[in-house]
Design a protein around this motif. Structure first.
Motif, PDB file in Angstrom:
ATOM      1  N   ARG A 240      -7.655   1.600 -13.988  1.00  0.00           N
ATOM      2  CA  ARG A 240      -6.446   1.797 -13.374  1.00  0.00           C
ATOM      3  C   ARG A 240      -5.058   1.077 -14.112  1.00  0.00           C
ATOM      4  O   ARG A 240      -5.316   0.113 -14.388  1.00  0.00           O
ATOM      5  N   ASP A 241      -4.097   1.808 -14.271  1.00  0.00           N
ATOM      6  CA  ASP A 241      -3.004   1.183 -14.935  1.00  0.00           C
ATOM      7  C   ASP A 241      -2.484   0.084 -14.443  1.00  0.00           C
ATOM      8  O   ASP A 241      -2.121   0.051 -13.042  1.00  0.00           O
ATOM      9  N   GLY A 242      -2.339  -1.082 -15.021  1.00  0.00           N
ATOM     10  CA  GLY A 242      -1.946  -2.298 -14.664  1.00  0.00           C
ATOM     11  C   GLY A 242      -2.975  -2.972 -13.397  1.00  0.00           C
ATOM     12  O   GLY A 242      -2.605  -3.957 -13.054  1.00  0.00           O
ATOM     13  N   GLY A 243      -4.072  -2.548 -13.719  1.00  0.00           N
ATOM     14  CA  GLY A 243      -4.996  -3.195 -12.625  1.00  0.00           C
ATOM     15  C   GLY A 243      -5.438  -4.439 -13.278  1.00  0.00           C
ATOM     16  O   GLY A 243      -5.687  -4.569 -14.559  1.00  0.00           O
ATOM     17  N   THR A 244      -6.146  -5.436 -12.247  1.00  0.00           N
ATOM     18  CA  THR A 244      -6.733  -6.649 -12.545  1.00  0.00           C
ATOM     19  C   THR A 244      -8.064  -6.482 -12.313  1.00  0.00           C
ATOM     20  O   THR A 244      -8.805  -5.778 -11.569  1.00  0.00           O
ATOM     21  N   ALA A 245      -8.775  -7.564 -12.473  1.00  0.00           N
ATOM     22  CA  ALA A 245     -10.058  -7.992 -12.097  1.00  0.00           C
ATOM     23  C   ALA A 245     -10.254  -7.981 -10.367  1.00  0.00           C
ATOM     24  O   ALA A 245      -9.019  -8.675 -10.033  1.00  0.00           O
ATOM     25  N   PRO A 246     -11.044  -7.351 -10.099  1.00  0.00           N
ATOM     26  CA  PRO A 246     -11.211  -7.435  -8.356  1.00  0.00           C
ATOM     27  C   PRO A 246     -11.689  -8.893  -7.907  1.00  0.00           C
ATOM     28  O   PRO A 246     -12.680  -8.922  -7.234  1.00  0.00           O
ATOM     29  N   VAL A 247     -10.997 -10.080  -7.953  1.00  0.00           N
ATOM     30  CA  VAL A 247     -11.041 -11.303  -7.446  1.00  0.00           C
ATOM     31  C   VAL A 247     -10.111 -11.508  -6.482  1.00  0.00           C
ATOM     32  O   VAL A 247      -8.926 -11.630  -6.942  1.00  0.00           O
ATOM     33  N   PHE A 248     -10.210 -11.649  -5.158  1.00  0.00           N
ATOM     34  CA  PHE A 248      -9.194 -11.912  -4.180  1.00  0.00           C
ATOM     35  C   PHE A 248      -9.120 -13.358  -3.720  1.00  0.00           C
ATOM     36  O   PHE A 248      -9.096 -13.710  -2.591  1.00  0.00           O
ATOM     37  N   SER A 249      -9.561 -14.301  -4.686  1.00  0.00           N
ATOM     38  CA  SER A 249      -9.546 -15.642  -4.130  1.00  0.00           C
ATOM     39  C   SER A 249      -8.069 -16.381  -3.886  1.00  0.00           C
ATOM     40  O   SER A 249      -7.901 -17.138  -2.957  1.00  0.00           O
ATOM     41  N   ASP A 250      -7.262 -15.636  -4.641  1.00  0.00           N
ATOM     42  CA  ASP A 250      -5.730 -16.405  -4.610  1.00  0.00           C
ATOM     43  C   ASP A 250      -4.793 -15.540  -3.889  1.00  0.00           C
ATOM     44  O   ASP A 250      -3.502 -15.768  -3.624  1.00  0.00           O
ATOM     45  N   VAL A 251      -5.042 -14.006  -4.107  1.00  0.00           N
ATOM     46  CA  VAL A 251      -3.997 -13.216  -3.215  1.00  0.00           C
ATOM     47  C   VAL A 251      -4.856 -12.294  -2.119  1.00  0.00           C
ATOM     48  O   VAL A 251      -5.957 -12.214  -2.177  1.00  0.00           O
ATOM     49  N   LYS A 252      -3.817 -11.554  -1.367  1.00  0.00           N
ATOM     50  CA  LYS A 252      -4.406 -10.697  -0.249  1.00  0.00           C
ATOM     51  C   LYS A 252      -4.901  -9.523  -0.923  1.00  0.00           C
ATOM     52  O   LYS A 252      -4.133  -9.078  -1.878  1.00  0.00           O
ATOM     53  N   PRO A 253      -5.983  -9.079  -0.431  1.00  0.00           N
ATOM     54  CA  PRO A 253      -6.273  -7.622  -0.664  1.00  0.00           C
ATOM     55  C   PRO A 253      -5.154  -6.515  -0.618  1.00  0.00           C
ATOM     56  O   PRO A 253      -4.535  -6.439   0.504  1.00  0.00           O
TER      57      PRO A 253
END
Length: 116
Positions: A51-64
């Motif tokens: 996905r363009d601009g996508g990051t790793a799917p780690v949600f420890s510091d931000v909301k999904p």
């Protein structure tokens, strides 16, 4: 064009592997070309999950849902594909070693006992 490029690369890698598989007169080279065909699936799977601009799917510091992430299922499938590809390649090379020991050749045309 940049969105289509990984799919074209996967198709090109697959076609190169198929060409090598069709023209090879050596069983070891055939197994290598089959591994090249398998590597095209890695590129294809990673292109599907990108996905363009996508990051790793780690949600420890931000909301999904607040930022785009890449698909972790496709990444897991790509890792599984790597393991399966390595296993299949190892098994085929072991079979090639056995054929070489029994028939003293790696040329598939010289294996007359395998013809029906």
């Amino acid at each position: 064009m940049t969105r289509v490029l990984p799919y074209l690369a996967a198709a090109w890698i697959f076609l190169v592997g198929c060409y090598g598989l069709a023209t090879s007169r050596n069983l070891v080279r055939s197994v290598g070309c089959l591994a090249v065909c398998q590597s095209a699936t890695y590129v294809l799977l990673l292109a599907v999950g990108y996905r363009d601009g996508g990051t790793a799917p780690v949600f420890s510091d931000v909301k999904p849902g607040t930022r785009p992430v890449v698909d972790p299922v496709v990444q897991a499938l790509a890792l599984t594909d790597v393991v399966v590809g390595a296993t299949v390649t190892a098994l085929l090379l072991a079979l090639v070693v056995q054929v070489s020991k029994r028939h003293r050749t790696l040329d598939p045309d010289e294996l007359s006992e395998l013809r029906g």
